[in-house]
Design a protein around this motif. Structure first.
Motif, short mmCIF file in Angstrom:
data_model
loop_
_atom_site.label_atom_id
_atom_site.label_comp_id
_atom_site.label_asym_id
_atom_site.label_seq_id
_atom_site.Cartn_x
_atom_site.Cartn_y
_atom_site.Cartn_z
N UNK A 22 0.85 -1.20 0.00
CA UNK A 22 0.00 0.00 0.00
C UNK A 22 0.88 1.24 0.00
N UNK A 23 0.51 2.22 -0.83
CA UNK A 23 1.26 3.46 -0.92
C UNK A 23 2.35 3.45 -1.98
N UNK A 24 2.58 2.28 -2.61
CA UNK A 24 3.58 2.23 -3.67
C UNK A 24 3.01 2.80 -4.97
N UNK A 25 3.89 3.18 -5.87
CA UNK A 25 3.47 3.76 -7.15
C UNK A 25 3.07 2.66 -8.15
N UNK A 26 2.18 3.01 -9.04
CA UNK A 26 1.79 2.08 -10.11
C UNK A 26 3.05 1.71 -10.89
N UNK A 27 3.26 0.42 -11.11
CA UNK A 27 4.44 -0.04 -11.82
C UNK A 27 5.64 -0.32 -10.92
N UNK A 28 5.50 -0.15 -9.61
CA UNK A 28 6.60 -0.38 -8.68
C UNK A 28 7.09 -1.83 -8.79
N UNK A 29 8.38 -2.03 -8.75
CA UNK A 29 8.95 -3.37 -8.90
C UNK A 29 8.57 -4.29 -7.74
N UNK A 30 8.31 -3.75 -6.56
CA UNK A 30 7.90 -4.58 -5.42
C UNK A 30 6.53 -5.23 -5.70
N UNK A 31 5.64 -4.49 -6.33
CA UNK A 31 4.32 -5.02 -6.69
C UNK A 31 4.49 -6.11 -7.75
N UNK A 32 5.30 -5.83 -8.75
CA UNK A 32 5.53 -6.81 -9.81
C UNK A 32 6.11 -8.10 -9.23
N UNK A 33 7.07 -7.98 -8.35
CA UNK A 33 7.69 -9.17 -7.73
C UNK A 33 6.67 -9.94 -6.91
#
Length: 132
Positions: A22-33
Protein backbone atom coordinates in the motif's frame (compact mmCIF):
# COMPACT_ATOMS: atom_id res chain seq x y z
CA UNK A 1 -16.59 -12.56 -1.54
CA UNK A 2 -13.56 -10.35 -1.46
CA UNK A 3 -11.50 -8.84 1.32
CA UNK A 4 -10.15 -5.36 0.99
CA UNK A 5 -7.21 -3.77 2.72
CA UNK A 6 -7.42 -0.06 2.19
CA UNK A 7 -6.03 3.24 3.30
CA UNK A 8 -7.08 2.58 6.92
CA UNK A 9 -4.69 -0.39 7.16
CA UNK A 10 -1.26 0.11 8.65
CA UNK A 11 1.22 -0.91 5.92
CA UNK A 12 4.12 -0.57 8.35
CA UNK A 13 2.93 -3.21 10.84
CA UNK A 14 5.32 -5.72 9.25
CA UNK A 15 2.78 -8.53 9.43
CA UNK A 16 2.03 -8.76 5.74
CA UNK A 17 4.05 -8.33 2.56
CA UNK A 18 0.72 -7.55 0.88
CA UNK A 19 -0.06 -4.59 3.16
CA UNK A 20 3.50 -3.33 2.73
CA UNK A 21 2.60 -2.64 -0.92
CA UNK A 22 0.00 0.00 0.00
CA UNK A 23 1.26 3.46 -0.92
CA UNK A 24 3.58 2.23 -3.67
CA UNK A 25 3.47 3.76 -7.15
CA UNK A 26 1.79 2.08 -10.11
CA UNK A 27 4.44 -0.04 -11.82
CA UNK A 28 6.60 -0.38 -8.68
CA UNK A 29 8.95 -3.37 -8.90
CA UNK A 30 7.90 -4.58 -5.42
CA UNK A 31 4.32 -5.02 -6.69
CA UNK A 32 5.53 -6.81 -9.81
CA UNK A 33 7.69 -9.17 -7.73
CA UNK A 34 4.77 -9.90 -5.39
CA UNK A 35 2.43 -10.70 -8.31
CA UNK A 36 5.05 -13.00 -9.85
CA UNK A 37 5.52 -14.76 -6.48
CA UNK A 38 1.84 -15.75 -6.43
CA UNK A 39 2.16 -17.73 -9.67
CA UNK A 40 3.43 -21.34 -9.57
CA UNK A 41 7.17 -21.64 -10.24
CA UNK A 42 7.85 -21.52 -13.97
CA UNK A 43 4.27 -20.52 -14.80
CA UNK A 44 3.62 -17.76 -17.29
CA UNK A 45 2.46 -14.57 -15.55
CA UNK A 46 -0.77 -13.54 -17.20
CA UNK A 47 -1.28 -9.98 -18.36
CA UNK A 48 -3.62 -8.07 -16.03
CA UNK A 49 -6.93 -6.56 -17.06
CA UNK A 50 -6.65 -2.80 -16.57
CA UNK A 51 -9.68 -0.55 -16.07
CA UNK A 52 -9.26 3.20 -15.71
CA UNK A 53 -11.90 5.60 -14.38
CA UNK A 54 -11.55 9.38 -14.64
CA UNK A 55 -10.17 11.41 -13.19
CA UNK A 56 -7.43 9.28 -11.58
CA UNK A 57 -8.56 5.77 -10.57
CA UNK A 58 -7.14 2.55 -12.06
CA UNK A 59 -7.92 -1.07 -11.24
CA UNK A 60 -5.22 -3.58 -12.18
CA UNK A 61 -7.03 -6.94 -12.11
CA UNK A 62 -4.97 -10.12 -11.90
CA UNK A 63 -7.88 -12.54 -12.37
CA UNK A 64 -5.68 -15.65 -12.60
CA UNK A 65 -4.49 -15.09 -9.01
CA UNK A 66 -7.57 -13.48 -7.41
CA UNK A 67 -5.98 -10.08 -6.90
CA UNK A 68 -7.18 -6.59 -7.82
CA UNK A 69 -5.07 -3.51 -7.11
CA UNK A 70 -6.76 -0.11 -6.95
CA UNK A 71 -4.61 2.92 -7.67
CA UNK A 72 -5.73 6.44 -6.93
CA UNK A 73 -3.63 9.15 -8.61
CA UNK A 74 -0.96 6.52 -9.35
CA UNK A 75 -0.62 5.30 -5.74
CA UNK A 76 -1.81 1.88 -4.51
CA UNK A 77 -4.78 2.75 -2.32
CA UNK A 78 -6.72 -0.53 -1.93
CA UNK A 79 -6.15 -4.25 -2.43
CA UNK A 80 -8.98 -6.68 -3.17
CA UNK A 81 -8.54 -10.42 -2.63
CA UNK A 82 -11.04 -12.75 -4.30
CA UNK A 83 -12.42 -16.19 -3.55
CA UNK A 84 -12.50 -18.64 -6.45
CA UNK A 85 -15.26 -17.98 -8.97
CA UNK A 86 -16.21 -14.48 -7.83
CA UNK A 87 -16.49 -12.04 -10.75
CA UNK A 88 -14.41 -14.34 -12.97
CA UNK A 89 -11.43 -14.36 -10.58
CA UNK A 90 -9.54 -17.46 -9.49
CA UNK A 91 -9.02 -17.78 -5.75
CA UNK A 92 -6.25 -15.72 -4.16
CA UNK A 93 -3.40 -18.21 -3.44
CA UNK A 94 -1.40 -16.02 -1.09
CA UNK A 95 -1.56 -15.31 2.60
CA UNK A 96 -4.14 -12.68 3.49
CA UNK A 97 -3.23 -10.13 6.17
CA UNK A 98 -4.11 -10.74 9.83
CA UNK A 99 -4.62 -14.47 9.32
CA UNK A 100 -7.73 -13.95 7.21
CA UNK A 101 -8.50 -16.46 4.49
CA UNK A 102 -10.30 -16.19 1.14
CA UNK A 103 -9.74 -19.82 0.07
CA UNK A 104 -10.49 -23.15 1.73
CA UNK A 105 -11.65 -22.36 5.27
CA UNK A 106 -12.89 -18.88 4.38
CA UNK A 107 -13.01 -16.13 6.97
CA UNK A 108 -16.46 -15.11 8.15
CA UNK A 109 -17.74 -11.59 8.63
CA UNK A 110 -17.31 -12.08 12.35
CA UNK A 111 -13.67 -13.21 12.02
CA UNK A 112 -12.90 -10.21 9.79
CA UNK A 113 -14.32 -7.78 12.38
CA UNK A 114 -12.47 -9.60 15.18
CA UNK A 115 -9.17 -9.29 13.27
CA UNK A 116 -9.56 -5.75 11.93
CA UNK A 117 -12.09 -4.09 14.22
CA UNK A 118 -15.45 -2.60 13.35
CA UNK A 119 -15.38 -0.89 9.92
CA UNK A 120 -15.80 2.86 9.69
CA UNK A 121 -18.33 2.37 6.90
CA UNK A 122 -20.21 -0.50 5.30
CA UNK A 123 -23.01 -0.99 2.84
CA UNK A 124 -23.93 -2.47 -0.50
CA UNK A 125 -23.08 -1.42 -4.03
CA UNK A 126 -23.90 -3.26 -7.22
CA UNK A 127 -25.09 -6.31 -5.30
CA UNK A 128 -21.91 -6.56 -3.21
CA UNK A 129 -21.38 -5.89 0.48
CA UNK A 130 -18.43 -3.65 1.25
CA UNK A 131 -16.63 -2.65 4.44
CA UNK A 132 -13.99 0.05 4.79
Amino acid sequence: HHLMAGAGADPTDGSSPLLALLGTAEGDTAVTAYVVSLHPAGARVSKPDVKRFPPSCAYINHKAIGLSLCYEAGVLDAIHLYADGVDGFAGFPGEAPHGLCVAGEKSTGRSVVEALGEPTSKGTAGGFVFVQ
